[in-house]
Design a protein around this motif. Structure first.
Motif, PDB file in Angstrom:
ATOM      1  N   LEU A   4      48.279  -5.759  62.432  1.00 59.20           N
ATOM      2  CA  LEU A   4      49.164  -4.662  62.036  1.00 59.20           C
ATOM      3  C   LEU A   4      50.322  -4.504  63.018  1.00 59.20           C
ATOM      4  O   LEU A   4      51.452  -4.214  62.617  1.00 59.20           O
ATOM      5  CB  LEU A   4      48.371  -3.356  61.942  1.00 59.20           C
ATOM      6  N   THR A   5      50.034  -4.698  64.315  1.00 62.11           N
ATOM      7  CA  THR A   5      51.096  -4.617  65.322  1.00 62.11           C
ATOM      8  C   THR A   5      52.127  -5.716  65.099  1.00 62.11           C
ATOM      9  O   THR A   5      53.334  -5.512  65.276  1.00 62.11           O
ATOM     10  CB  THR A   5      50.499  -4.736  66.734  1.00 62.11           C
ATOM     11  N   PHE A   6      51.665  -6.878  64.674  1.00 62.95           N
ATOM     12  CA  PHE A   6      52.554  -8.008  64.378  1.00 62.95           C
ATOM     13  C   PHE A   6      53.410  -7.740  63.145  1.00 62.95           C
ATOM     14  O   PHE A   6      54.627  -7.950  63.147  1.00 62.95           O
ATOM     15  CB  PHE A   6      51.702  -9.268  64.179  1.00 62.95           C
ATOM     16  N   ILE A   7      52.796  -7.271  62.075  1.00 60.92           N
ATOM     17  CA  ILE A   7      53.487  -7.220  60.787  1.00 60.92           C
ATOM     18  C   ILE A   7      54.365  -5.985  60.626  1.00 60.92           C
ATOM     19  O   ILE A   7      55.371  -6.012  59.895  1.00 60.92           O
ATOM     20  CB  ILE A   7      52.462  -7.314  59.616  1.00 60.92           C
ATOM     21  N   TYR A   8      54.031  -4.881  61.291  1.00 59.95           N
ATOM     22  CA  TYR A   8      54.763  -3.630  61.085  1.00 59.95           C
ATOM     23  C   TYR A   8      56.274  -3.768  61.306  1.00 59.95           C
ATOM     24  O   TYR A   8      57.059  -3.431  60.407  1.00 59.95           O
ATOM     25  CB  TYR A   8      54.197  -2.529  61.983  1.00 59.95           C
ATOM     26  N   PRO A   9      56.739  -4.227  62.480  1.00 62.77           N
ATOM     27  CA  PRO A   9      58.200  -4.272  62.681  1.00 62.77           C
ATOM     28  C   PRO A   9      58.898  -5.236  61.736  1.00 62.77           C
ATOM     29  O   PRO A   9      60.059  -5.023  61.361  1.00 62.77           O
ATOM     30  CB  PRO A   9      58.348  -4.705  64.143  1.00 62.77           C
ATOM     31  N   ARG A  10      58.222  -6.290  61.312  1.00 68.03           N
ATOM     32  CA  ARG A  10      58.827  -7.270  60.411  1.00 68.03           C
ATOM     33  C   ARG A  10      59.033  -6.672  59.013  1.00 68.03           C
ATOM     34  O   ARG A  10      60.077  -6.880  58.386  1.00 68.03           O
ATOM     35  CB  ARG A  10      57.963  -8.531  60.366  1.00 68.03           C
ATOM     36  N   LEU A  11      58.052  -5.924  58.531  1.00 68.48           N
ATOM     37  CA  LEU A  11      58.208  -5.269  57.240  1.00 68.48           C
ATOM     38  C   LEU A  11      59.227  -4.135  57.318  1.00 68.48           C
ATOM     39  O   LEU A  11      59.993  -3.900  56.371  1.00 68.48           O
ATOM     40  CB  LEU A  11      56.862  -4.720  56.760  1.00 68.48           C
ATOM     41  N   TYR A  12      59.238  -3.437  58.434  1.00 68.28           N
ATOM     42  CA  TYR A  12      60.175  -2.327  58.618  1.00 68.28           C
ATOM     43  C   TYR A  12      61.621  -2.824  58.514  1.00 68.28           C
ATOM     44  O   TYR A  12      62.460  -2.209  57.849  1.00 68.28           O
ATOM     45  CB  TYR A  12      59.928  -1.674  59.972  1.00 68.28           C
ATOM     46  N   ILE A  13      61.902  -3.946  59.162  1.00 65.50           N
ATOM     47  CA  ILE A  13      63.262  -4.496  59.117  1.00 65.50           C
ATOM     48  C   ILE A  13      63.542  -5.129  57.758  1.00 65.50           C
ATOM     49  O   ILE A  13      64.662  -5.067  57.245  1.00 65.50           O
ATOM     50  CB  ILE A  13      63.470  -5.505  60.261  1.00 65.50           C
ATOM     51  N   ALA A  14      62.524  -5.735  57.142  1.00 70.55           N
ATOM     52  CA  ALA A  14      62.707  -6.309  55.803  1.00 70.55           C
ATOM     53  C   ALA A  14      63.162  -5.228  54.825  1.00 70.55           C
ATOM     54  O   ALA A  14      64.027  -5.474  53.977  1.00 70.55           O
ATOM     55  CB  ALA A  14      61.412  -6.946  55.326  1.00 70.55           C
ATOM     56  N   LYS A  15      62.609  -4.029  54.937  1.00 73.97           N
ATOM     57  CA  LYS A  15      63.034  -2.937  54.066  1.00 73.97           C
ATOM     58  C   LYS A  15      64.521  -2.633  54.262  1.00 73.97           C
ATOM     59  O   LYS A  15      65.243  -2.357  53.301  1.00 73.97           O
ATOM     60  CB  LYS A  15      62.209  -1.682  54.353  1.00 73.97           C
ATOM     61  N   GLN A  16      64.993  -2.694  55.493  1.00 71.55           N
ATOM     62  CA  GLN A  16      66.396  -2.398  55.777  1.00 71.55           C
ATOM     63  C   GLN A  16      67.331  -3.461  55.191  1.00 71.55           C
ATOM     64  O   GLN A  16      68.503  -3.189  54.942  1.00 71.55           O
ATOM     65  CB  GLN A  16      66.613  -2.278  57.287  1.00 71.55           C
ATOM     66  N   LEU A  17      66.809  -4.649  54.966  1.00 72.32           N
ATOM     67  CA  LEU A  17      67.617  -5.716  54.370  1.00 72.32           C
ATOM     68  C   LEU A  17      67.770  -5.557  52.861  1.00 72.32           C
ATOM     69  O   LEU A  17      68.730  -6.048  52.273  1.00 72.32           O
ATOM     70  CB  LEU A  17      66.989  -7.081  54.659  1.00 72.32           C
ATOM     71  N   LEU A  18      66.836  -4.861  52.217  1.00 73.16           N
ATOM     72  CA  LEU A  18      66.828  -4.762  50.762  1.00 73.16           C
ATOM     73  C   LEU A  18      67.950  -3.876  50.235  1.00 73.16           C
ATOM     74  O   LEU A  18      68.271  -2.834  50.814  1.00 73.16           O
ATOM     75  CB  LEU A  18      65.494  -4.202  50.269  1.00 73.16           C
TER      76      LEU A  18
END
Length: 316
Positions: A176-190
């Protein structure tokens, strides 16, 4: 990609970007020292008649404060052109972009040029099966004092979190620590009408669903697609044959794009319109509709709807 430590121009916290959004849209909710005034926001919500729920739940884990800091931390690297590759004849006129490096840093670089411009994202993260080689690794070097100040936690908690991030763990918390920031930034790209597809298996599927509800919003969940990854052969007991794809939109108004009309529905509405034009009463129309169904090869899910609305004279 070359790594180069950068110095932020302002204090970075786990909520830096969220606060920036609030300041941009609700400047009246901050005083001249920059402190957030909760009462002001409550006044706005009450004035607009927004229903506020006092019931909630959240997903928490060791390392969440660290993940939130990483999501808000500025870029630490610089991009360097592969001149030899780009000068090859087949690559000279290419419009493709390939970036090699830490994928969190790459996402942050992409955000600079593609924020809110991506229509669709598909990601296939590590599944954390226990045998896929996933361990949490991080080359950042916060001191306990630095991290305590950044994350807003006490020194003891800061030490515990930093020890955890350096332990090469493959627990749920590590994933979860690994995936959280990656998904958070992915949302900003959408884009506002953007959608994200995330592959996963049973090892982290339930954790991923909770996390995506937090990042993308529970109302923006479209579906958890289940697909067969293999054909069971001589499995003892229940065979493990499924994987999953979670689907979320950036904006819940886009859910309608994923609704597929059932085959034959247009024909049925056209037939009902004809019955209305012929002034056939409700009971007789329902009889005619059932006869119409028998002549067709519609899915049973449609033929179950054979009662007509008294007011609108529509299938119900």
């Amino acid at each position: 990609m070359k790594t180069e430590q950068t110095l932020p121009t302002e204090k970075i916290t786990p909520n830096s970007e969220q606060l920036a959004v609030l300041k941009n849209n609700f400047p009246q909710c901050f005083d001249k020292q920059g402190k957030f005034l909760v009462s002001k926001l409550q006044e706005i919500l009450q004035a607009d008649g927004v229903d506020v729920s006092r019931e909630s739940y959240s997903l928490n884990w060791l390392g969440k404060s660290y993940a939130r800091v990483l999501a808000n931390e500025p870029i630490r690297t610089m991009l360097s052109e592969d001149i030899e590759h780009n000068q090859q004849e087949q690559n000279k006129n290419s419009h493709n972009l390939l970036i090699q490096g830490d994928n969190l840093e790459v996402l942050k670089h992409l955000k600079g040029a593609y924020s809110e411009k991506i229509k669709m994202i598909y990601i296939d993260p590590p599944y954390n099966t226990g045998s896929d080689g996933f361990v949490y690794q991080d080359d950042r070097s916060f001191t306990p004092e630095q991290f305590a100040a950044l994350a807003g936690v006490d020194l003891e908690e800061a030490k515990r979190v930093l020890d955890f991030t350096q332990s090469n763990a493959n627990s749920h918390s590590a994933w979860l620590t690994f995936i959280y920031p990656r998904l958070y930034i992915a949302k900003q790209l959408l884009k506002d009408d953007g959608v994200i597809f995330i592959s996963i298996d049973e090892n982290e599927q339930s954790q991923l669903k909770f996390l995506c509800d937090e990042i993308f919003g529970e109302s923006n969940f479209i579906e958890c697609i289940t697909w067969n990854k293999r054909i069971p052969k001589n499995d003892k007991g229940i065979g493990n044959i499924h994987e999953y794809i979670l689907v979320y939109t950036k904006n819940s108004t886009e859910k309608k794009e994923f609704i597929m009309p059932k085959h034959g529905l247009d024909d049925i509405y056209e037939y009902i319109d004809k019955l209305k034009r012929d002034n056939i009463d409700i009971k007789e129309s329902e009889k005619q509709l059932k006869k119409f169904y028998k002549k067709q090869s519609y899915d049973r899910g449609i033929t179950l709807y054979n009662n007509l609305d008294d007011v609108r004279h529509e299938v119900a």
